[in-house]
Design a protein around this motif. Structure first.
Motif, PDB file in Angstrom:
ATOM      1  N   MET A 108       0.832  -1.209   0.000  1.00  0.00           N
ATOM      2  CA  MET A 108       0.000   0.000   0.000  1.00  0.00           C
ATOM      3  C   MET A 108       0.865   1.257   0.000  1.00  0.00           C
ATOM      4  N   THR A 109       1.971   1.212   0.724  1.00  0.00           N
ATOM      5  CA  THR A 109       2.881   2.363   0.752  1.00  0.00           C
ATOM      6  C   THR A 109       3.418   2.653  -0.643  1.00  0.00           C
ATOM      7  N   ASN A 145      -8.109   8.025  -4.491  1.00  0.00           N
ATOM      8  CA  ASN A 145      -8.323   6.599  -4.245  1.00  0.00           C
ATOM      9  C   ASN A 145      -9.767   6.127  -4.330  1.00  0.00           C
ATOM     10  N   PRO A 146     -10.744   6.891  -3.884  1.00  0.00           N
ATOM     11  CA  PRO A 146     -12.125   6.379  -3.944  1.00  0.00           C
ATOM     12  C   PRO A 146     -12.515   5.972  -5.364  1.00  0.00           C
ATOM     13  N   GLY A 147     -12.901   4.727  -5.508  1.00  0.00           N
ATOM     14  CA  GLY A 147     -13.294   4.219  -6.814  1.00  0.00           C
ATOM     15  C   GLY A 147     -12.157   3.690  -7.660  1.00  0.00           C
ATOM     16  N   ARG A 148     -10.920   3.844  -7.206  1.00  0.00           N
ATOM     17  CA  ARG A 148      -9.788   3.335  -7.968  1.00  0.00           C
ATOM     18  C   ARG A 148      -9.897   1.807  -8.051  1.00  0.00           C
ATOM     19  N   ARG A 149      -9.659   1.239  -9.217  1.00  0.00           N
ATOM     20  CA  ARG A 149      -9.802  -0.204  -9.405  1.00  0.00           C
ATOM     21  C   ARG A 149      -8.465  -0.906  -9.123  1.00  0.00           C
ATOM     22  N   VAL A 150      -8.442  -1.680  -8.063  1.00  0.00           N
ATOM     23  CA  VAL A 150      -7.241  -2.398  -7.647  1.00  0.00           C
ATOM     24  C   VAL A 150      -7.425  -3.882  -7.925  1.00  0.00           C
ATOM     25  N   GLY A 151      -6.532  -4.452  -8.725  1.00  0.00           N
ATOM     26  CA  GLY A 151      -6.555  -5.872  -9.014  1.00  0.00           C
ATOM     27  C   GLY A 151      -5.454  -6.577  -8.246  1.00  0.00           C
ATOM     28  N   VAL A 152      -5.822  -7.589  -7.479  1.00  0.00           N
ATOM     29  CA  VAL A 152      -4.849  -8.339  -6.683  1.00  0.00           C
ATOM     30  C   VAL A 152      -4.606  -9.686  -7.356  1.00  0.00           C
ATOM     31  N   TYR A 153      -3.385  -9.900  -7.766  1.00  0.00           N
ATOM     32  CA  TYR A 153      -2.996 -11.153  -8.410  1.00  0.00           C
ATOM     33  C   TYR A 153      -2.438 -12.078  -7.336  1.00  0.00           C
ATOM     34  N   GLY A 154      -3.269 -13.032  -6.892  1.00  0.00           N
ATOM     35  CA  GLY A 154      -2.907 -13.919  -5.795  1.00  0.00           C
ATOM     36  C   GLY A 154      -3.705 -13.566  -4.556  1.00  0.00           C
ATOM     37  N   GLY A 159      -2.208 -11.396  -0.141  1.00  0.00           N
ATOM     38  CA  GLY A 159      -3.217 -10.829  -1.034  1.00  0.00           C
ATOM     39  C   GLY A 159      -4.470 -10.407  -0.294  1.00  0.00           C
ATOM     40  N   ARG A 160      -4.898 -11.207   0.680  1.00  0.00           N
ATOM     41  CA  ARG A 160      -6.098 -10.864   1.459  1.00  0.00           C
ATOM     42  C   ARG A 160      -5.894  -9.578   2.247  1.00  0.00           C
ATOM     43  N   ARG A 161      -4.721  -9.431   2.803  1.00  0.00           N
ATOM     44  CA  ARG A 161      -4.454  -8.230   3.598  1.00  0.00           C
ATOM     45  C   ARG A 161      -4.330  -6.986   2.710  1.00  0.00           C
ATOM     46  N   ILE A 162      -3.742  -7.155   1.524  1.00  0.00           N
ATOM     47  CA  ILE A 162      -3.698  -6.035   0.576  1.00  0.00           C
ATOM     48  C   ILE A 162      -5.116  -5.624   0.193  1.00  0.00           C
ATOM     49  N   ALA A 163      -5.945  -6.607  -0.125  1.00  0.00           N
ATOM     50  CA  ALA A 163      -7.319  -6.321  -0.532  1.00  0.00           C
ATOM     51  C   ALA A 163      -8.078  -5.595   0.572  1.00  0.00           C
ATOM     52  N   ALA A 164      -7.910  -6.034   1.827  1.00  0.00           N
ATOM     53  CA  ALA A 164      -8.604  -5.391   2.941  1.00  0.00           C
ATOM     54  C   ALA A 164      -8.153  -3.949   3.112  1.00  0.00           C
ATOM     55  N   ARG A 165      -6.875  -3.713   2.950  1.00  0.00           N
ATOM     56  CA  ARG A 165      -6.366  -2.344   3.078  1.00  0.00           C
ATOM     57  C   ARG A 165      -6.871  -1.468   1.932  1.00  0.00           C
ATOM     58  N   ALA A 166      -6.868  -2.016   0.719  1.00  0.00           N
ATOM     59  CA  ALA A 166      -7.359  -1.247  -0.425  1.00  0.00           C
ATOM     60  C   ALA A 166      -8.844  -0.912  -0.259  1.00  0.00           C
ATOM     61  N   ALA A 167      -9.619  -1.869   0.220  1.00  0.00           N
ATOM     62  CA  ALA A 167     -11.052  -1.625   0.443  1.00  0.00           C
ATOM     63  C   ALA A 167     -11.266  -0.525   1.478  1.00  0.00           C
ATOM     64  N   ALA A 168     -10.405  -0.491   2.496  1.00  0.00           N
ATOM     65  CA  ALA A 168     -10.520   0.554   3.519  1.00  0.00           C
ATOM     66  C   ALA A 168     -10.228   1.937   2.956  1.00  0.00           C
TER      67      ALA A 168
END
Length: 315
Positions: A108-109, A145-154, A159-168
């Motif tokens: 995320m950083t 960031n609001p609405g930015r489309r983030v694709g997590v490969y894996g 990956g789950r923690r990245i997705a949770a942070r991106a959703a926040a």
């Protein structure tokens, strides 16, 4: 008398202090063990500690006739020749999820730094250009960031923690992995579709033959001129020459990288881009992550020497 354990990879001594309080460590300092120790000294070694990304092939394994356990310090194990280990019935363990939160944080950083152009902004202040009212094209407003489309490969632990942070951060999250998971994010059935959909591609997949150069020139073209790529996995997942070409031609908007094709990464064409943020493979390099990884290493070693199955086996 404490059991002997060979340290195969080169680790900072501070990382081995706790483990050394429990075991008699033979430190090969990243060199071939038979260069550092005699055949007699290696003859009785039953367990070794290695960094998962360090190449550990049959030629090294076979210099240790009594070896029965390979314990990876960290989540990765891509450097270990698993087939060679299996032929010898050598157990292989790792430290699953021990550094997942720290790695997700650095992902995320990197994403925030490259999309908000923090390094050029820092330079704009330090150089005096801001106080001197000198215009800078790099200081143009960027998408938020609001609405930015983030694709997590894996979609493993990282990956789950990245997705949770991106959703926040109010981002729209989707993912692709070899199988669907019970997670509150959209599953995309192919990597190609994920890359075409997202504006930031987060690489969190394990390294292996099936992911080697999965992100090539064609994929980078699909990501597009407004797309960013962040890699905290392994450098082998991206064709680095293709990435340099895509950055040069402005095929993509930028990149944030913590891992590279070769490490340590020397200054080269990749390091010259203002729209690339680089860190020296420090994703899991926090005090709490090291304690957690050491706990897993010692738990695996304790179980092995007690004649039990490894609690954290590579599956």
């Amino acid at each position: 008398m404490p059991e002997q354990v060979l340290i195969y990879s080169r680790f900072p001594k501070a990382m081995m202090v706790r483990i050394g309080q429990r075991y008699d460590l033979m430190d090969a300092a990243g060199k071939p063990p038979n260069d550092m120790f005699s055949a007699g000294q290696l003859a009785g070694v039953r367990a070794m500690i290695t960094a998962g990304g360090t190449p550990l092939g049959a030629e090294v394994i076979d210099t240790l006739p009594a070896l029965q356990a390979i314990v990876c310090y960290g989540t990765g194990y891509d450097g270990v020749d698993l087939a060679a280990a299996a032929r010898r019935n050598i157990a292989v363990g790792n430290s699953p999820a021990a550094n997942a939160s720290s790695v997700a944080d650095i992902a995320m950083t990197l994403m925030l730094a490259v999309t908000r152009r923090l390094l050029p902004a820092d330079d704009y202040v330090r150089s005096g250009n801001w106080s001197g009212a000198k215009p800078s094209p790099l200081m143009k407003p960027q998408p938020g960031n609001p609405g930015r489309r983030v694709g997590v490969y894996g979609m493993g632990e990282i990956g789950r923690r990245i997705a949770a942070r991106a959703a926040a951060f109010e981002m729209d999250v989707a993912y692709y992995s070899r199988s669907r998971h019970d997670v509150p994010y959209r599953y995309v059935p192919s990597l190609e579709a994920l890359v075409e959909w997202c504006s930031v591609l987060m690489i969190a997949v394990r390294a292996g033959a099936d992911t080697h150069h999965a992100i090539d020139a064609q994929m980078l073209r699909k990501l597009g001129a407004d797309g960013y790529i962040v890699n905290i996995s392994r450098g082998s997942v991206i064709d680095q020459d293709a990435l340099v070409a895509a950055l040069t031609d402005k095929t993509i908007a930028g990149a944030g990288l913590d891992v590279y094709q070769t490490e340590p990464h020397a200054p080269d064409a990749l390091t010259a881009f203002a729209n690339v943020v680089l860190t020296p493979h420090i994703g899991g390099h926090t005090l709490d992550s090291h304690v957690a990884m050491q706990n897993c290493v010692m738990a695996n070693l304790d179980a092995f020497f007690a004649g039990k199955a490894l609690p954290y086996p590579v599956k």
